[in-house]
Write an enzyme that holds these catalytic residues in place. Structure first.
Site, PDB file in Angstrom:
ATOM      1  N   GLY A  48      12.626  -9.892 -16.136  1.00  0.00           N
ATOM      2  CA  GLY A  48      11.675  -8.915 -15.627  1.00  0.00           C
ATOM      3  C   GLY A  48      12.137  -8.331 -14.309  1.00  0.00           C
ATOM      4  CB  SER A 105      14.008  -2.345 -15.292  1.00  0.00           C
ATOM      5  OG  SER A 105      15.405  -2.540 -15.225  1.00  0.00           O
ATOM      6  CD  GLU A 152      23.365  -8.003 -16.583  1.00  0.00           C
ATOM      7  OE1 GLU A 152      22.886  -7.371 -17.555  1.00  0.00           O
ATOM      8  OE2 GLU A 152      23.080  -7.742 -15.393  1.00  0.00           O
TER       9      GLU A 152
END
Length: 392
Positions: A125, A127, A242
């Site tokens: 969570g 954006s 990421e």
């Protein structure tokens, strides 16, 4: 730089290849996708039980206690074999490394083992509407109330939110602070009262992403990751891992897409002449080949940095930017080769190759938006790597 694998690494690579040869088939490739969540869970459990999920994570937390290089080898071989992505990709490559870096002992023991087995799926969570890729402008607020945070706000473009048990959530706890200050990073139980998830249907017809609404959701203080107000530093750990972890795999997938494009050029015949004989087509494919090789070398540079004990660097952002636009150009070139029938959607008997290329083309439009837009990534590289002045 020596790109060759050691004897032990080569043996491990051969072990991974052999396991994939014996356990991966077209049925798994077709069905173990995010659209078939139970088959996806079963595939990740099989990978985990074989010892190929969480390879570099500590054994006491469910991992294999292996090396980062072994983790990279698994990612490369999975991509080369066209294996489905592991369903808990956000848990494995974002939430997990962040909890390992910033979590308490109790948090690591509670969340990491079921994450590896895909018993509990994770979503992210970050954006928000009206924030674009400017993560620091988020408005979802978390107010301290005794031993809990009360969260209200909205998130969007959230993969797996409809099936996730846990969410790594970035919130604002101090409204008097601006930009990067005053942010707090929480682990939220998606079964909590006050959470609503709505799917977002894309141009492909799939609904991969969701929007989430939080209405006075109570999050125990024990679910705080890092410190109150220190969420930006924790979030940067998430984003660096990421891009760094997925970078090598993206390069392999780009190479696979390029190989498929080459085959398409050879097999597509116009007036008795294969398109691969056209000098302009050959020039296009040559340029794409150069870009794929540049991605490979840049990924190895980033990997070397991490293997030397440094934090992931800008190479991950460079490769994400390169892959996003390269994947779009590969799909565009494929549609050019196929001509008018290339735009016939999947499901129509006239669609070449079952409509795979047109679906890939439509899906690729999201590549330069998700995970940081191309515009934002260019700004990051310009300002933080090249030292250029801010654009505004």
């Amino acid at each position: 730089m020596d790109f060759s694998l050691s004897f032990e690494e080569t043996r491990f690579r051969d072990e991974v290849r052999g396991w994939l040869r014996d356990n991966l088939d077209d049925d798994i490739r077709e069905h173990a996708t995010r659209n078939d969540i139970e088959r996806s869970r079963a595939w990740q459990r099989r990978v985990y039980e074989a010892g190929f999920a969480g390879v570099s994570w500590p054994r006491e937390l469910g991992g294999q206690g292996g090396t980062l290089m072994q983790e990279v080898i698994v990612n490369q071989e999975m991509a080369a074999a066209r294996a489905p992505d592991l369903v808990n990709v956000i848990g494995l490559y974002m939430a997990g490394p962040t909890i390992l870096a910033h979590g308490t002992g109790a948090q690591k023991e509670r969340y990491l083992p079921p994450l590896l087995r895909a018993d509990e799926i994770w979503c992210q969570g970050f954006s928000e509407p009206n924030s674009g890729s400017d993560l620091a402008s988020l408005r979802t607020r978390a107010v301290v109330d005794g031993d809990a945070f009360v969260v209200s706000g909205q998130k969007v473009w959230t993969s797996f939110a409809h099936v996730a048990r846990w969410c790594i959530l970035l919130t604002r706890t101090d409204a008097s602070e601006t930009a990067h200050a005053g942010l707090t990073y929480l682990i939220v139980d998606m079964q909590s009262p006050g959470i609503e998830v709505r799917p977002l249907r894309q141009i492909t017809g799939d609904a991969e992403f969701n929007e989430m609404y939080f209405t006075e959701v109570r999050v125990p203080r024990a679910n705080l990751l890092g410190e109150v107000g220190g969420g930006w530093r924790v979030a940067m750990t998430t984003l660096m891992h990421e891009r760094a972890t997925l970078g090598v795999g993206l390069q392999v997938r780009a190479r696979i897409a390029l190989d498929a494009l080459r085959a398409l050029a050879r097999e597509t015949v116009v007036d008795g002449v294969p398109r691969s004989a056209d000098p302009l087509v050959r020039q296009q494919i040559a340029q794409l080949s150069i870009e794929v090789e540049a991605m490979r070398l840049n990924g190895l540079r980033g990997l070397t940095r991490v293997l030397q004990g440094e934090q992931p660097g800008p190479e991950g952002s460079v490769n994400k930017l390169m892959w996003s636009e390269l994947n779009q150009r590969i799909a565009e070139t494929a549609l050019d080769l196929l001509g008018p029938y290339g735009t016939v959607a999947e499901g129509d008997e006239r669609a070449p190759l079952g409509g795979r290329w047109v679906h890939g083309y439509l899906r690729s439009r999201a590549n330069s938006i998700e995970g940081g837009t191309s515009e934002v990534l260019r700004n990051i590289l310009a300002e933080r790597v090249l030292g250029l002045p801010r654009s505004r």
